[in-house]
Design a protein around this motif. Structure first.
Motif, PDB file in Angstrom:
ATOM      1  N   ASP A 171      58.127  61.534  32.929  1.00  0.00           N
ATOM      2  CA  ASP A 171      57.053  60.574  33.215  1.00  0.00           C
ATOM      3  C   ASP A 171      55.734  61.295  33.007  1.00  0.00           C
ATOM      4  O   ASP A 171      55.549  62.419  33.500  1.00  0.00           O
ATOM      5  N   ALA A 172      54.842  60.679  32.274  1.00  0.00           N
ATOM      6  CA  ALA A 172      53.558  61.318  31.972  1.00  0.00           C
ATOM      7  C   ALA A 172      52.474  60.259  31.940  1.00  0.00           C
ATOM      8  O   ALA A 172      52.719  59.091  31.623  1.00  0.00           O
ATOM      9  N   GLY A 173      51.272  60.660  32.299  1.00  0.00           N
ATOM     10  CA  GLY A 173      50.165  59.720  32.265  1.00  0.00           C
ATOM     11  C   GLY A 173      49.005  60.179  33.118  1.00  0.00           C
ATOM     12  O   GLY A 173      48.859  61.364  33.437  1.00  0.00           O
ATOM     13  N   MET A 174      48.181  59.237  33.504  1.00  0.00           N
ATOM     14  CA  MET A 174      46.993  59.498  34.315  1.00  0.00           C
ATOM     15  C   MET A 174      46.886  58.388  35.348  1.00  0.00           C
ATOM     16  O   MET A 174      46.864  57.208  35.009  1.00  0.00           O
ATOM     17  N   ASP A 175      46.856  58.762  36.625  1.00  0.00           N
ATOM     18  CA  ASP A 175      46.676  57.775  37.682  1.00  0.00           C
ATOM     19  C   ASP A 175      45.929  58.443  38.819  1.00  0.00           C
ATOM     20  O   ASP A 175      44.723  58.646  38.733  1.00  0.00           O
ATOM     21  N   TYR A 176      46.637  58.817  39.886  1.00  0.00           N
ATOM     22  CA  TYR A 176      45.983  59.558  40.973  1.00  0.00           C
ATOM     23  C   TYR A 176      45.401  60.856  40.422  1.00  0.00           C
ATOM     24  O   TYR A 176      44.335  61.298  40.832  1.00  0.00           O
ATOM     25  N   CYS A 177      46.155  61.448  39.509  1.00  0.00           N
ATOM     26  CA  CYS A 177      45.669  62.573  38.701  1.00  0.00           C
ATOM     27  C   CYS A 177      46.503  62.558  37.429  1.00  0.00           C
ATOM     28  O   CYS A 177      47.407  61.739  37.273  1.00  0.00           O
ATOM     29  N   ALA A 237      50.262  50.586  54.127  1.00  0.00           N
ATOM     30  CA  ALA A 237      49.749  51.754  54.848  1.00  0.00           C
ATOM     31  C   ALA A 237      49.870  51.545  56.356  1.00  0.00           C
ATOM     32  O   ALA A 237      50.234  52.465  57.094  1.00  0.00           O
ATOM     33  N   ARG A 238      49.583  50.337  56.834  1.00  0.00           N
ATOM     34  CA  ARG A 238      49.752  50.034  58.267  1.00  0.00           C
ATOM     35  C   ARG A 238      51.205  50.221  58.688  1.00  0.00           C
ATOM     36  O   ARG A 238      51.490  50.798  59.748  1.00  0.00           O
ATOM     37  N   LEU A 239      52.119  49.721  57.860  1.00  0.00           N
ATOM     38  CA  LEU A 239      53.537  49.840  58.195  1.00  0.00           C
ATOM     39  C   LEU A 239      53.974  51.299  58.197  1.00  0.00           C
ATOM     40  O   LEU A 239      54.777  51.717  59.039  1.00  0.00           O
ATOM     41  N   SER A 240      53.434  52.073  57.281  1.00  0.00           N
ATOM     42  CA  SER A 240      53.807  53.494  57.221  1.00  0.00           C
ATOM     43  C   SER A 240      53.398  54.236  58.485  1.00  0.00           C
ATOM     44  O   SER A 240      54.069  55.188  58.908  1.00  0.00           O
ATOM     45  N   ARG A 296      54.357  58.953  51.436  1.00  0.00           N
ATOM     46  CA  ARG A 296      54.650  59.994  50.449  1.00  0.00           C
ATOM     47  C   ARG A 296      53.651  59.867  49.299  1.00  0.00           C
ATOM     48  O   ARG A 296      53.593  58.858  48.603  1.00  0.00           O
ATOM     49  N   LEU A 297      52.840  60.880  49.133  1.00  0.00           N
ATOM     50  CA  LEU A 297      51.889  60.898  48.022  1.00  0.00           C
ATOM     51  C   LEU A 297      52.618  61.235  46.730  1.00  0.00           C
ATOM     52  O   LEU A 297      53.400  62.183  46.676  1.00  0.00           O
ATOM     53  N   THR A 298      52.381  60.430  45.682  1.00  0.00           N
ATOM     54  CA  THR A 298      52.925  60.729  44.358  1.00  0.00           C
ATOM     55  C   THR A 298      51.777  60.682  43.348  1.00  0.00           C
ATOM     56  O   THR A 298      50.622  60.455  43.708  1.00  0.00           O
ATOM     57  N   PHE A 299      52.131  60.860  42.095  1.00  0.00           N
ATOM     58  CA  PHE A 299      51.117  60.822  41.043  1.00  0.00           C
ATOM     59  C   PHE A 299      50.490  59.448  40.888  1.00  0.00           C
ATOM     60  O   PHE A 299      49.465  59.305  40.222  1.00  0.00           O
ATOM     61  N   ALA A 318      54.308  51.415  48.143  1.00  0.00           N
ATOM     62  CA  ALA A 318      54.159  52.739  48.747  1.00  0.00           C
ATOM     63  C   ALA A 318      55.546  53.346  48.926  1.00  0.00           C
ATOM     64  O   ALA A 318      56.563  52.631  48.926  1.00  0.00           O
ATOM     65  N   TYR A 319      55.570  54.663  49.086  1.00  0.00           N
ATOM     66  CA  TYR A 319      56.823  55.394  49.288  1.00  0.00           C
ATOM     67  C   TYR A 319      56.792  56.165  50.595  1.00  0.00           C
ATOM     68  O   TYR A 319      55.732  56.584  51.079  1.00  0.00           O
ATOM     69  N   LEU A 320      57.986  56.386  51.138  1.00  0.00           N
ATOM     70  CA  LEU A 320      58.188  57.326  52.235  1.00  0.00           C
ATOM     71  C   LEU A 320      59.440  58.120  51.922  1.00  0.00           C
ATOM     72  O   LEU A 320      60.213  57.769  51.019  1.00  0.00           O
TER      73      LEU A 320
END
Length: 450
Positions: free
Chosen positions: A324-330, A226-229, A236-239, A428-430
């Motif tokens: 892709d399916a599942g439960m994580d961030y939502c 997060a610091r590097l981002s 980039r927010l993902t699931f 993390a993603y960007l």
């Protein structure tokens, strides 16, 4: 020292490797990669490297162009500019009127066009064109509106093939350095990237050209991706959240969250627009195993094009289902259709979309294309798994890998953790849009460019 190892890769020059290895020159936007035998070398070619700071790339536009004369070619509806260095450029009447830089036509505070296209006369003529005392090109239009153009602004926007390619390279850094198992992954200091503009610029340039850079010395605790981002802009927010923890988890909702081997893949082809850049920070390493693997997906795609053109055509034309399916961030249930190998309008490889774990059992192909698809995919996977194409390395706590997720195929060997040796990565993603935006800002900061 840190800057030099990263910076050399940012130079648009040929990488040199061992005796029996072929060095791949930069992939030019205008053509296929050129191949040339490399002399013996450890892993880098200094290419007349003059000091550490030069590595953040020399300014792209240091020449000040003077206009010798300008005239209207009424029949062709072009303005011809003759430069003091002997060169010539042609500019369409309509383009010049559309891009008038005056305050009525351009919002100066945003450098955005105010002139409405509905108000643009695409068949406009020119009343007069002349070179002003301060060496600008001045045009008076039939409605007596006047436009003035700075010579450097005009020269960079010349419509010749060479000038357009140079501008695209400046904007997008399209040149690539291809590599195989002999790659020495470029490195930089995590702290210097955070606090020094020239180091940060060299880092992003190397990330763009080579596809992967290892940052050393990050604190061994969560939160560093997060610091590097923040050095770039935002994550980039993902699931799986803004950041995610790669750990061996019970009832894992992703194969990465197990201790088993991960085959070479790109992340998230189950999205129609997968993340462009990935960060992985090693917080803890396993007691045994867990080595990382990386392959230049663009390079092996070019090998496939050469060795098996039919397989290359198949993978660049057929769209494959991913899920892709599942439960994580939502909770999530995503579905996409992507080509395994994306090429641009000039036929150059621009993105790899491959993850065997999330490749769907749904295969939306007619029967006669099923076997050719499997044959083509197997040919590509076989090439990427050749030992001479795979870089193997072991991340240690404090290492933070940054890589091009559209290009790099990455994997992991299976591992065994102990109570005091738990393998833990934070990821993390960007997106490339944000990363390239920061590159242009840093380049302007370091070199005073546009």
């Amino acid at each position: 020292m840190w800057l030099s190892t990263c910076a050399r890769y940012a130079l648009p020059a040929m990488m040199q490797r061992g005796n029996a290895v072929m060095a791949l020159q930069i992939l030019r936007a205008s053509g296929r990669p050129r191949w040339a035998a490399a002399p013996a070398s450890s892993c880098l070619n200094s290419i007349q490297f003059h000091g550490l700071k030069s590595m953040a790339a020399a300014p792209l536009c240091t020449v000040h162009y003077g206009v010798k004369q300008a005239r209207a070619l009424d029949k062709e509806r072009l303005v011809e500019v003759e430069w003091e260095d002997g060169g010539q450029s042609l500019y369409p009447f309509t383009w010049l009127r559309d891009n008038c830089q005056c305050p009525l036509c351009t919002l100066q505070s945003a450098q955005a066009r105010s002139l409405l296209l509905s108000k643009l006369d695409i068949h406009t003529e020119i009343d007069t064109v002349r070179v002003t005392d301060n060496n600008k090109v001045s045009i008076v239009w039939p409605d007596q509106h006047t436009s003035e153009f700075d010579p450097e602004w005009l020269r960079k926007r010349c419509f010749s093939s060479a000038a357009r390619q140079a501008m695209q390279e400046e904007l997008f850094i399209n040149d690539r350095l291809y590599w195989d198992s002999k790659l020495c992954i470029p490195t930089a200091s995590f702290d210097e990237v955070l606090h020094d503009d020239e180091t940060a610029l060299a880092w992003i340039l190397a990330l763009r050209r080579v596809g992967t850079v290892s940052l050393k010395g990050a604190p061994v605790e969560r939160g560093q991706v997060a610091r590097l981002s923040e050095r770039i802009g935002y994550l980039r927010l993902t699931f799986y959240g803004h950041t995610w923890q790669v750990l061996d988890k019970p009832e894992a909702n992703n194969v990465a969250y197990t201790s088993g081997k991960l085959s070479l893949h790109t992340d998230y082809p189950a999205l129609h627009h997968p993340p462009g850049v990935q960060f992985l920070h090693c917080i803890g390493q396993a007691a045994e195993g867990g080595e990382s693997e990386a392959v230049d997906g663009f390079y092996v795609a070019e090998l496939l094009r050469q060795e098996d053109p039919e397989a290359f055509r198949t993978l660049t034309s057929l769209r494959v289902d991913f899920t892709d399916a599942g439960m994580d961030y939502c909770d999530f249930m995503v579905q996409s259709k992507n080509r395994i190998i994306d090429v641009d309008c000039e036929g150059q490889v621009c993105r790899i979309n491959y993850n065997n774990a999330t490749r769907d059992s749904v295969l939306d192909l007619p029967l006669h294309q099923v076997q050719p698809f499997y044959r083509a995919l197997k040919a590509y996977v076989d090439i990427m798994n050749r030992p001479e194409n795979v870089v193997t390395y072991r991340m240690e706590p404090g290492d933070l890998m940054t890589f091009d997720n559209w290009r790099l195929l990455h994997g992991r060997k299976s591992y065994i953790s102990s109570s005091d040796k738990l393998r833990h990565l934070e990821g993390a993603y960007l997106d490339w849009d944000e990363v390239m935006s920061r590159l242009r800002i840093l380049r302007k900061s370091v070199h005073g460019e546009r």
